[in-house]
Scaffold this motif. Structure first.
Motif, PDB file in Angstrom:
ATOM      1  N   TRP A  65      38.885  37.923  32.585  1.00 29.10           N
ATOM      2  CA  TRP A  65      38.658  39.114  33.403  1.00 29.10           C
ATOM      3  C   TRP A  65      39.829  40.056  33.263  1.00 29.10           C
ATOM      4  O   TRP A  65      40.916  39.660  32.816  1.00 29.10           O
ATOM      5  CB  TRP A  65      38.399  38.756  34.872  1.00 29.10           C
ATOM      6  CG  TRP A  65      39.469  37.974  35.599  1.00 29.10           C
ATOM      7  CD1 TRP A  65      39.492  36.618  35.805  1.00 29.10           C
ATOM      8  CD2 TRP A  65      40.656  38.486  36.236  1.00 29.10           C
ATOM      9  NE1 TRP A  65      40.618  36.253  36.518  1.00 29.10           N
ATOM     10  CE2 TRP A  65      41.339  37.383  36.806  1.00 29.10           C
ATOM     11  CE3 TRP A  65      41.193  39.759  36.391  1.00 29.10           C
ATOM     12  CZ2 TRP A  65      42.540  37.516  37.500  1.00 29.10           C
ATOM     13  CZ3 TRP A  65      42.399  39.907  37.093  1.00 29.10           C
ATOM     14  CH2 TRP A  65      43.044  38.792  37.634  1.00 29.10           C
ATOM     15  N   THR A 571      35.049  35.456  27.327  1.00 28.80           N
ATOM     16  CA  THR A 571      34.229  36.302  26.437  1.00 28.80           C
ATOM     17  C   THR A 571      34.267  37.783  26.790  1.00 28.80           C
ATOM     18  O   THR A 571      33.568  38.582  26.173  1.00 28.80           O
ATOM     19  CB  THR A 571      32.763  35.834  26.469  1.00 28.80           C
ATOM     20  OG1 THR A 571      32.264  35.919  27.812  1.00 28.80           O
ATOM     21  CG2 THR A 571      32.642  34.402  25.959  1.00 28.80           C
ATOM     22  N   LYS A 572      35.041  38.179  27.796  1.00 27.99           N
ATOM     23  CA  LYS A 572      35.070  39.584  28.203  1.00 27.99           C
ATOM     24  C   LYS A 572      35.740  40.439  27.127  1.00 27.99           C
ATOM     25  O   LYS A 572      36.542  39.947  26.322  1.00 27.99           O
ATOM     26  CB  LYS A 572      35.810  39.742  29.531  1.00 27.99           C
ATOM     27  CG  LYS A 572      35.198  38.960  30.688  1.00 27.99           C
ATOM     28  CD  LYS A 572      33.860  39.508  31.092  1.00 27.99           C
ATOM     29  CE  LYS A 572      33.338  38.776  32.326  1.00 27.99           C
ATOM     30  NZ  LYS A 572      32.008  39.251  32.737  1.00 27.99           N
TER      31      LYS A 572
END
Length: 681
Positions: A65, A571-572
């Motif tokens: 994040w 995966t952001k």
């Protein structure tokens, strides 16, 4: 006390139950899950024993994040306590985020810009480099001198105290430090005006003042506070107290629970040139020293002076890290320190006795450090005697600045972000007639270097220093000059951001780069690591500032200041970003008056250069004035520079500047803008 807290998100924090304030929780394997102090824990090693992220799987590390920060400055380091990430940015605005998701829980704004003292105390320094935590309270120090305890669950202030009651020209940018049941805070300001350094300890629960310890002696006619000051006075000459003396403790400390002492890293003298403040010489205790203070009583325990006869900007504000290390076949309780001067020091924590000092960077101020006494044999030329200029290494930024080093108990290596650059030191035209410029900025007591003495471009390295054997183990070159603080981990990794806009993982054994993430901004602060729900995370705050332009040059207005948090399998992705080369502003109708520009140049180079850049080419600390429309309008310029219209964004008020001074600045800005503008083909 004024202050603002976002109550809606504070309620969410209470409802979520994420803030379980108390002892550090533990991750699987018994390793610490929290990052509860500036350096991780009481050892201040910038080391995390967590090993879920390792050299074997770091290639699978991804962004979990991110959180965008609305601030002008983010050179700061977070804490992670029981699932909550805490940090302060800009004017000490404290944030609490869900450490797993990045969701804002609460925000507290101490309203620094509205404080009367801020007008002059915001002229120097930048934001805040960190906060502290103890038993459910977050401690933040503000630029104009308050130490504030904030409830970690709600973000509401619990107590506040003004710490600069005996330091009119001081300001705070460093973190407070928890020492047992006390919280200790110092301040900066000994580059700018007559200032006498001290630290103050307060009861961590109530904010009641416990003790204050001065670093340098005051006016002998008024008596000395203790025997330590009486002894120190014998190492000063002349009327030093009229210069304040300096010695501010503006950054590094460390609490040693084993001996119930706090170690202070003390600052340089004011002015830098000893011939002015102490004309008869002397060691000038306790400048540029490590000083051990008894936490219960505030009494002096021992000291080691790193730079006696200090006539430079050498200080000991860099990390103080603690460890138990086998040296020479014997386990030692060791204090480690790699200050500006280029030597790595190991001291005995119990006695303060010198153990070793080895060069970790290029230096020429000392011929050697005596292996028995620990006293440096100073190169006579480095004191620039009789007005003779000297090209000294390291430069005032230091071989190691406040960007954190790290120590790994697994490797017994200390990892240092190193800079190697030189600067010419020379006396002013007449040392005896030197006077400082009140209300301005850096007052060094130095003269202008000869035009034919120019230092070569500075370089940077990542250096691994073998502490037991007192030598460099390995080093690798790094981009530019100013790179980020370092964290070592139990997974055999080093994490560090660099000024080219990348966040990197290196092998702790040999410095090989194993992983990199494009952070879209330079990074100066150090990363931290923690666990939530048994999963390891790594967080870092992006943001860059310098007094010199860099490549790429992280423009003040365009910087992507963020919290970035990584985990295995993340995966952001960040939104696309590209720096834009903004044009230099001008008004063809503006005619530069050379005499006025000369006045403005003198003011700029003493008052503005640190933030707005050498040669008026900014390095990210503040707007590039050549590209700003503000100086084009006299009234707007006065409102910002003189009246403090942008104090909420970190720009202080320079009320001492006359209309003629302001006009001179405007002419100098236009002159430099035109001199540096791209030439038409």
């Amino acid at each position: 006390m004024k202050g603002r807290v976002s109550t809606a998100v504070a309620i969410l924090a209470l409802a979520s139950g994420l803030v379980a304030c108390g002892a550090d929780s533990a991750a699987p394997g018994g390793t610490t899950a929290n990052w509860s102090s500036f350096g991780g824990d009481d050892k201040e090693q910038h080391y995390s024993a967590l090993d879920q992220i390792s050299a074997d799987n770091v290639g699978k590390l991804g962004l979990a994040w991110s959180y965008d920060i609305d601030t002008y400055d983010s050179y700061t380091q977070p804490l992670a306590i029981d699932g909550v990430l805490y940090f302060a940015v800009g004017l000490s605005v404290v944030h609490a985020l869900d450490a797993k998701t990045g969701k804002l829980l609460w925000q507290y704004d101490p309203d620094v810009a509205s404080q009367p003292e801020s007008k002059w105390r915001m002229r120097a320094g930048w934001g805040t480099r960190g906060i502290a935590y103890k038993d459910g309270l977050i401690y933040t120090a503000t630029r104009e001198g308050r130490l504030i305890a904030v409830d970690a669950k709600t973000g509401k202030p619990r107590w506040s105290v003004q710490t600069l009651d005996e330091a009119e020209n001081g300001y705070i940018t460093g973190p407070p430090w928890v020492a047992g049941d006390k919280v200790v805070v110092g301040f900066g300001g000994a580059d700018y005006s007559p200032t006498r350094g001290y630290v103050t300890a307060y009861d961590a629960k109530t904010g009641k003042k416990a003790w204050r310890w001065f670093v340098v002696p005051g006016d002998p006619a008024k008596g000395f506070e203790n025997k330590a000051m009486e002894a120190a006075a014998k190492t000063w000459t002349g009327e030093w107290w009229k210069f304040g003396g300096g010695g501010t403790v503006w950054h590094a400390m460390a609490y040693d629970a084993k001996y119930d002492r706090i170690y202070l890293g003390t600052g340089n003298g004011w002015p830098w040139n000893q011939k002015i403040r102490s004309p008869g010489g002397g060691d000038n205790l306790y400048l540029a020293s490590i000083v051990a203070i008894d936490v219960k009583t505030g009494e002096y325990a021992w000291h080691y002076q790193v730079n006696p006869e200090n006539s430079h900007d050498f200080n000991d504000a860099m990390d103080i890290e603690l460890a138990d290390i086998e040296i020479g076949g014997k386990m030692r309780s060791v204090l480690m320190h790699a200050p500006k001067n280029g030597f790595f020091y190991a001291l005995d924590r119990e006695t303060g006795k010198f153990i070793s000092a080895g060069e970790f960077a290029k230096q020429n101020w000392a011929k050697r450090i005596d292996p028995v006494t620990g006293r440096p044999e100073i190169n006579p030329e480095a004191q620039y005697p009789n007005g003779k200029p000297f090209m000294m290494y390291p430069f005032p930024n230091g071989a190691h600045g406040v960007q954190a080093m790290a120590f790994s108990p697994k490797t017994n290596l200390s990892y240092i972000p190193v800079m190697e650059g030189g600067r010419v030191f020379v006396d002013p035209a007449n040392v005896k007639d030197w006077t400082y410029k009140p209300g301005m900025m850096v007052n060094t007591g130095l003269g202008a270097p000869p035009s034919d003495m120019v230092a070569p471009p500075a370089v940077s390295k990542l250096v691994a220093f073998d502490v037991p054997n007192n030598k460099i183990a390995w080093s690798v070159p790094q981009p530019g000059v100013f790179n980020g603080g370092i964290m070592a981990t139990g997974g055999g990794l080093l994490f560090q951001g660099t000024n080219d806009g990348n966040f990197n993982a290196y092998s702790a054994t040999d410095g090989r780069k194993l992983w990199s993430f494009p952070a879209q901004n330079g990074i100066l602060s150090a990363p931290i690591s923690y666990t939530v729900g048994g999963k390891q995370y790594v967080s870092v705050i992006t943001g860059f500032r310098s007094s010199f332009p860099n490549v790429p040059n992280w423009d003040y207005r365009q910087q992507q200041r963020r919290v970035l948090t990584f985990a295995i399998g993340g995966t952001k992705a960040l939104p696309k970003f590209e720096l834009v080369d903004e044009p230099i502003q001008d008004d063809p109708a503006f005619t530069v008056d050379a005499a006025k520009a000369k006045v403005g140049g003198a003011i700029y180079n003493s008052s503005c250069i640190i933030c707005h850049g050498a040669g008026m080419m900014a390095g990210g600390a503040a707007p590039d004035l050549r590209k700003s429309a503000v100086p084009l309008d006299a009234e707007t310029f006065k409102a910002v520079v003189h009246d403090g219209a942008l104090m909420a964004r970190g720009m202080g008020a320079f009320e001492q500047l006359s209309d003629a001074d302001l006009e001179g600045l405007r002419h100098y800005i236009r002159q430099r803008a035109r001199e540096t503008a791209p030439k038409a083909n």
